[in-house]
Design an enzyme around this catalytic site. Structure first.
Site, PDB file in Angstrom:
ATOM      1  N   HIS A   1      13.822  44.086  62.310  1.00 30.48           N
ATOM      2  CA  HIS A   1      13.610  42.904  61.472  1.00 30.48           C
ATOM      3  C   HIS A   1      12.120  42.696  61.252  1.00 30.48           C
ATOM      4  O   HIS A   1      11.304  43.020  62.109  1.00 30.48           O
ATOM      5  CB  HIS A   1      14.230  41.650  62.104  1.00 30.48           C
TER       6      HIS A   1
ATOM      7  N   VAL B   1      15.147  40.872  69.797  1.00 34.22           N
ATOM      8  CA  VAL B   1      16.406  41.256  69.147  1.00 34.22           C
ATOM      9  C   VAL B   1      16.247  42.697  68.680  1.00 34.22           C
ATOM     10  O   VAL B   1      15.340  43.008  67.881  1.00 34.22           O
ATOM     11  CB  VAL B   1      16.743  40.334  67.958  1.00 34.22           C
TER      12      VAL B   1
ATOM     13  N   HIS C   1       9.347  39.705  60.330  1.00 35.60           N
ATOM     14  CA  HIS C   1       9.093  38.269  60.213  1.00 35.60           C
ATOM     15  C   HIS C   1       8.187  38.034  59.005  1.00 35.60           C
ATOM     16  O   HIS C   1       7.098  38.633  58.920  1.00 35.60           O
ATOM     17  CB  HIS C   1       8.347  37.749  61.449  1.00 35.60           C
TER      18      HIS C   1
ATOM     19  N   ASP D   1      14.547  31.976  60.228  1.00 33.39           N
ATOM     20  CA  ASP D   1      14.526  32.126  61.686  1.00 33.39           C
ATOM     21  C   ASP D   1      15.018  30.832  62.324  1.00 33.39           C
ATOM     22  O   ASP D   1      14.671  29.736  61.897  1.00 33.39           O
ATOM     23  CB  ASP D   1      13.100  32.447  62.159  1.00 33.39           C
TER      24      ASP D   1
ATOM     25  N   ASN E   1       7.843  43.205  65.270  1.00 31.51           N
ATOM     26  CA  ASN E   1       7.605  43.424  66.697  1.00 31.51           C
ATOM     27  C   ASN E   1       8.438  44.621  67.146  1.00 31.51           C
ATOM     28  O   ASN E   1       9.630  44.700  66.846  1.00 31.51           O
ATOM     29  CB  ASN E   1       7.999  42.181  67.488  1.00 31.51           C
TER      30      ASN E   1
END
Ligand code: 5GP
Ligand code: ZN
Length: 115
Positions: free
Chosen positions: A100, A96, A102, A30, A87
Site C-alpha cells: 500500500h 499491514v 500512503h 486511512d 513503508n
C-alpha cells in the site's frame, strides 16, 4: 480466500471509505489519519510489499503515482503538496503486509522523513 486485511477491504468484506477504484487498484481513507488527507492506495491483487512484487502487481502499481496525483487534485492538495510513501519491512514500520502507498497531505509535514 485470503484473510489479509487489505484483501478483505478490496473484496468489500470489510467496509472502507473508497475514494478511487478501477479493475486493479483501490484507494480508501486511512482509519487512523495522520494528516487531513490520508488515503491508502493498494493493488487489489495480494502482494506483501515492494520486496514481493509479481509482474501483475508491478504493472498495476506502476499506475499508483498517477492515481495519487489525480486524488491530490480532487482533495485540493496538489498545489500545497503531498507525500506518497510505501513503508516496507520492520525498520520502515510496515504493519499491514499487503502493498500500500500512503497519500498524505493537507498540512506542512516538515522536512524529517526519518525520526
Ligand atoms: P503501514 O503502517 O503498514 O505502512 O500502514 C498501515 C495503515 O493501515 C495504517 O496507517 C493504519 O491506520 C491503516 N489501517 C489499518 N487497519 C485499517 C482498516 O481496517 N481500515 C483502514 N481504512 N485503514 C486501516
Ligand atoms: Zn492482501
Amino acid at each position: 480466500m485470503s484473510e489479509c486485511l487489505f484483501c478483505r477491504i478490496a473484496r468489500k468484506e470489510i467496509p472502507s471509505a473508497v475514494v478511487y477504484e478501477d479493475d486493479e487498484l483501490l484507494a480508501f481513507k486511512d482509519i487512523g489519519p495522520q494528516a487531513p488527507v490520508h488515503v491508502l492506495i493498494i493493488p487489489k491483487a495480494h502482494c506483501e510489499g515492494l520486496n514481493d512484487l509479481t509482474p501483475e502487481v508491478e504493472q498495476a502499481a506502476a499506475r499508483i503515482p498517477a492515481v495519487a496525483a489525480k486524488l491530490a487534485q480532487e482533495f485540493g492538495i496538489a498545489t500545497s503538496g503531498y507525500r506518497l510513501i510505501a513503508n516496507t519491512g520492520a525498520d520502515a514500520g510496515q504493519t499491514v503486509f499487503h502493498l500500500h502507498f500512503h497519500l498524505l497531505g493537507g498540512k506542512a509535514m516538515g522536512g524529517k522523513l526519518c525520526q
